[in-house]
Design a protein around this motif. Structure first.
Motif, mmCIF file in Angstrom:
data_model
loop_
_atom_site.group_PDB
_atom_site.id
_atom_site.type_symbol
_atom_site.label_atom_id
_atom_site.label_comp_id
_atom_site.label_asym_id
_atom_site.label_seq_id
_atom_site.Cartn_x
_atom_site.Cartn_y
_atom_site.Cartn_z
ATOM 1 N N THR A 134 36.784 49.276 34.717
ATOM 2 C CA THR A 134 38.406 49.051 34.650
ATOM 3 C C THR A 134 38.721 48.471 36.394
ATOM 4 O O THR A 134 38.889 47.124 36.467
ATOM 5 C CB THR A 134 38.940 50.639 35.332
ATOM 6 O OG1 THR A 134 38.180 51.859 36.203
ATOM 7 C CG2 THR A 134 39.105 51.479 33.925
ATOM 8 N N LEU A 135 38.160 48.931 37.606
ATOM 9 C CA LEU A 135 38.346 48.922 39.031
ATOM 10 C C LEU A 135 36.821 47.969 38.796
ATOM 11 O O LEU A 135 36.796 46.497 39.720
ATOM 12 C CB LEU A 135 37.888 49.654 39.585
ATOM 13 C CG LEU A 135 39.219 50.906 39.853
ATOM 14 C CD1 LEU A 135 38.181 52.197 41.175
ATOM 15 C CD2 LEU A 135 40.018 50.261 40.527
ATOM 16 N N ARG A 194 37.725 44.012 38.124
ATOM 17 C CA ARG A 194 38.179 43.150 39.145
ATOM 18 C C ARG A 194 37.261 42.801 40.343
ATOM 19 O O ARG A 194 37.575 41.795 40.769
ATOM 20 C CB ARG A 194 38.912 44.043 39.148
ATOM 21 C CG ARG A 194 40.474 44.473 38.097
ATOM 22 C CD ARG A 194 41.597 44.838 39.079
ATOM 23 N NE ARG A 194 42.397 45.406 37.465
ATOM 24 C CZ ARG A 194 42.330 46.607 36.957
ATOM 25 N NH1 ARG A 194 41.859 47.201 37.460
ATOM 26 N NH2 ARG A 194 43.258 47.035 35.924
ATOM 27 N N LEU A 195 37.142 44.181 40.731
ATOM 28 C CA LEU A 195 35.909 43.817 41.605
ATOM 29 C C LEU A 195 34.453 42.492 41.811
ATOM 30 O O LEU A 195 34.485 41.931 42.751
ATOM 31 C CB LEU A 195 34.903 44.849 41.934
ATOM 32 C CG LEU A 195 34.618 44.980 43.678
ATOM 33 C CD1 LEU A 195 35.425 44.473 44.317
ATOM 34 C CD2 LEU A 195 33.431 46.449 43.680
ATOM 35 N N LEU A 221 34.620 53.222 35.150
ATOM 36 C CA LEU A 221 34.861 52.676 36.596
ATOM 37 C C LEU A 221 34.617 51.408 36.082
ATOM 38 O O LEU A 221 35.145 50.103 37.044
ATOM 39 C CB LEU A 221 33.446 53.409 37.890
ATOM 40 C CG LEU A 221 34.291 54.512 37.833
ATOM 41 C CD1 LEU A 221 33.902 55.355 39.352
ATOM 42 C CD2 LEU A 221 36.170 54.887 39.367
ATOM 43 N N SER A 222 33.350 51.170 35.966
ATOM 44 C CA SER A 222 32.718 49.827 35.462
ATOM 45 C C SER A 222 34.105 49.050 35.185
ATOM 46 O O SER A 222 34.111 47.963 35.527
ATOM 47 C CB SER A 222 31.032 49.610 35.149
ATOM 48 O OG SER A 222 30.254 50.581 35.742
#
Length: 752
Positions: free
Chosen positions: A238-239, A242-243, A235-236
């Protein structure tokens, strides 16, 4: 040292001993650790050791090993056994660890780690397996008198295996960074392997903790640690990437307080550290991953690094490393049996880790010398083993003597690591590709263009705006530098005439452009995505373009946007340069308050009709001045993206040259100054990989020389470095005035 302790000691005595969680004791501890750590860190650096070694030694001196043996009352007064008092200092140290890992992550090159991932994993796995087996075997052979509970020998052996096998990523990071070795290939492998070490180590500790608490393997804890870590990393990267980028940009653009981005970064780091803690893995993994994501964020990374580094190195690192040294009680080695056991522990730990890392490096495809450097670099334990030993002590599976020996082993192996690594590096020659990469990175670190992290373009739909958007898109494309395009609404009928063009034709061209459907951001995106990519990329990256459209007063909105932290502001609006080379009133209001480099683009000649597609033939005047060198870099970067060449024009002025030579523009015989400047610019062009043509003109005014060269070389874009002149009106000086009045080709003015 007694003088250093005098004032804190007097303050503590006046308070009455410093019992409980006293703020006075805490301040005294911080003062002493900082002062002694800084002094000994300076000494360490002067003898070729990293400063962290001096800070570790400061902790050993202030602990029971030295100060506690010489002045036990003072040592106990300064560092009491109170749990509340210890927690205050430990909290500062742990925050320092997270911030150190944040900086380390920001400097980690994931693209390079991907290339060496085979070596990193093999080094980590072998580097854990061999010393773990040695430590486990030692635990099985220890006499029962050394064990707190002989019935739990298995747990003691497992804890010893972990304590001897895990490298301290915090110590490794600090030493590798301080030795300026982070950018070397082996340095990246060391860091990657240390991170893997730490991650695997905490998963193993979770398993052992389950054994100790439940008398067997807790599958739920094991699954939570393994699966949770994999999910967190997925998750870090990928999403999360961007976050983090969005949050950094959003906080910078919307908060008006001081250093809002620093606060945002620390909050992100803290949240990610809490996530890893929640899944059963240590907080350092979350802080390190946060640093990687921040480092990949395309804006403000250099500013963030500068803001954070001073505070971390001056405050948090001395406290953390001093506290690690403070935990070691070396007085137990007075017992010959304990001395022998301690030496054996250090020998087994060092030989096991060295052998495992060397084998792993060889299996990973590294040379013997690289594997040797890896083995030396991975031998630092530091606080990781202290934490492991503390857990073992609290669970009753390690005796206090074993705990002290493990801490001493961690400190000694850490102190031995820098000279061993330096010795190994002296025998590790640079590979040609590594030398080329380091040379390129050094060049990029000093270059103007490579320091541009965020670009602002204020453009309308005139030919000026289209050309400005195109040039900035080319400048940003290969490195995916973020651009913000402010689409300026220009009222119809405000187009001034240009020299050499009929007023009617000029007005018609501008009106056609303003009435067209192509937006500046579209031009910028297409130029960026068509730019020549970096050598390491297989395809051009997607352009990172943010669009703002003016709705009220364009000048006010552009000026407000410009104050949000941009490295270069480019203006491309019709009529930006008015009569006499001065800025128009509208542009003057746009740039008010912007303190960085400023570029203004005017489209002329063929670019009036086709600002987007007409090829570029670039001329750049150079004279050795900083603003001219910056303009040269901009020209080379644009030419590289457009796959074209650049012509550099050097104009030499000699005193006493007859006036007829001024008129004829006679070529000058080679001069040392001209040679030096042209050679410097030639080297710059080679670094960019751009074909360069050179022209030297003598005894002629610079503006006249530029106009002549434009005609001779049929150039259609002049990139000229200028100085911003203030007064009743803003202008770029006499050269810009001459080019504005008599030039018939496009110009990019770049101010310092």
């Amino acid at each position: 040292m007694l003088l250093l302790l005098a004032v804190p000691g007097a303050a503590l005595a006046a308070e009455g001993g410093g019992a409980g969680g006293s703020i006075t004791v805490f301040v005294a501890q911080v003062v002493v650790l900082l002062a002694l750590g800084r002094l000994l860190g300076e000494v360490a650096q002067r003898i070729g050791q990293p400063a962290v070694m001096g800070q570790l030694i400061a902790g050993v001196i202030l602990g029971p090993s030295v100060l506690g043996a010489v002045l036990p009352e003072l040592q106990h007064m300064l560092f009491p056994d109170s749990r509340e008092q210890k927690s205050m200092l430990d909290a500062v140290a742990q925050l320092g660890v997270l911030l150190l890992l944040l900086l380390t992550g920001m400097e980690t090159d994931l693209s390079l780690i991907r290339k060496v991932r085979r070596a990193a994993f093999s080094v980590s796995v072998a580097g854990i397996a061999v010393p773990f087996a040695c430590g486990f075997a030692l635990g099985e052979m220890l006499p029962g008198s050394m064990l707190p509970n002989p019935a739990n020998r298995l747990l003691t052996s497992l804890f010893l295996g972990v304590a001897l096998s895990i490298s301290s990523v915090k110590i490794v990071a600090a030493v590798v960074r301080e030795m300026s070795f982070m950018r070397r290939n082996v340095g990246q492998v060391i860091m990657a392997a240390a991170i893997i070490d730490d991650t695997i180590g905490w998963i193993i500790i979770a398993v052992i903790f389950g054994l100790a608490m439940h008398g067997g393997v807790d599958l739920a804890v094991l699954a939570q640690s393994v699966l949770g870590t994999l999910l967190f990393l997925a998750l870090s990267f990928t999403l999360g990437r961007r976050l983090v980028s969005f949050l950094i940009r959003w906080s910078n653009d919307n908060f008006i307080g001081e250093v809002p981005v620093i606060t945002t970064i620390i909050v992100i780091m803290g949240l990610m550290a809490l996530m890893t803690q929640a899944i059963g893995v240590h907080t350092v993994l979350g802080a390190f991953v946060a640093g990687i994501l921040v480092g990949q964020s395309p804006i403000l990374t250099r500013h963030i690094d500068e803001e954070l580094r001073g505070l971390i190195t001056a405050l948090f690192m001395p406290i953390f490393f001093g506290l690690a040294g403070l935990s070691a009680d070396l007085s137990i080695v007075k017992d010959p049996a304990m001395m022998a056991l301690g030496l054996g522990l250090i020998l087994i730990a060092s030989v096991g880790k060295f052998a495992g890392a060397f084998i792993g490096g060889s299996l990973g495809g590294l040379s013997r010398r690289e594997s040797l450097a890896l083995a030396c670099g991975m031998n630092a334990r530091g606080s990781t083993e202290v934490i492991v030993a503390t857990i073992g002590l609290s669970l009753g599976v390690l005796s206090r003597d074993l705990f002290s020996l493990i801490v001493a082993m961690a400190v000694i192996t850490t102190m031995a690591m820098p000279p061993m690594l330096r010795w190994a590096l002296a025998r590790l020659p640079l590979r040609p590709e590594e030398a080329a990469r380091l040379e390129r990175e050094e060049f990029e670190a000093k270059g103007f263009v490579f320091g541009l992290e965020r670009l602002l373009v204020a453009a309308d739909k005139s030919a000026d705006g289209m050309l400005a958007s195109r040039l900035v898109g080319l400048l940003a494309g290969a490195r995916r530098t973020p651009m913000t395009i402010v689409d300026v609404a220009v009222p119809a009928g405000t187009t001034p005439a240009r020299p050499g063009e009929s007023e009617a034709a000029d007005a018609g061209a501008a009106a056609s452009a303003n009435g067209g459907t192509v937006a500046p951001e579209t031009v910028a995106k297409e130029a960026a995505e068509g730019a020549k990519p970096d050598a390491e990329r297989r395809a051009p990256p997607a352009a990172d373009v943010t669009t703002r459209k003016t709705r009220g007063q364009p000048e006010t909105e552009v000026a407000a946007e410009a104050r949000k932290g941009y490295d270069l502001m480019t203006i491309g609006v019709d009529g930006a340069i008015g009569d006499g080379g001065a800025f128009s009133d509208s542009v003057t209001r746009m740039v008010a308050g912007f303190e960085g480099p400023l570029a203004i683009v005017t489209a002329r000649g063929p670019h009036r009709e086709d600002p987007v597609g007409y090829p570029l033939n670039i001329l750049v005047p150079i004279n050795g001045a900083p603003h001219a060198l910056r303009a040269g870099e901009i020209a080379l970067a644009i030419a590289r993206a457009q796959r074209t060449s650049v012509t550099a024009l050097y104009v030499a002025q000699e005193a006493g040259v007859p006036s007829w030579q001024h008129r004829l523009g006679t070529r000058l015989a080679p001069l040392s100054e001209a040679d030096a400047i042209l050679k410097q610019f030639g080297s710059l062009a080679d670094s960019y990989g751009v074909p360069l043509q050179m022209a030297v003109r003598a005894s002629i005014r610079p503006g006249e020389a530029v106009l002549q060269q434009i005609r001779r070389g049929d150039h259609n874009l002049v990139v000229v470095g200028v100085s911003l002149r203030t007064g009743s009106t803003l202008s770029f000086g006499p050269l810009a005035t001459l080019l504005a009045e008599r030039g018939d080709r496009s110009i990019l003015y770049l101010s310092s």
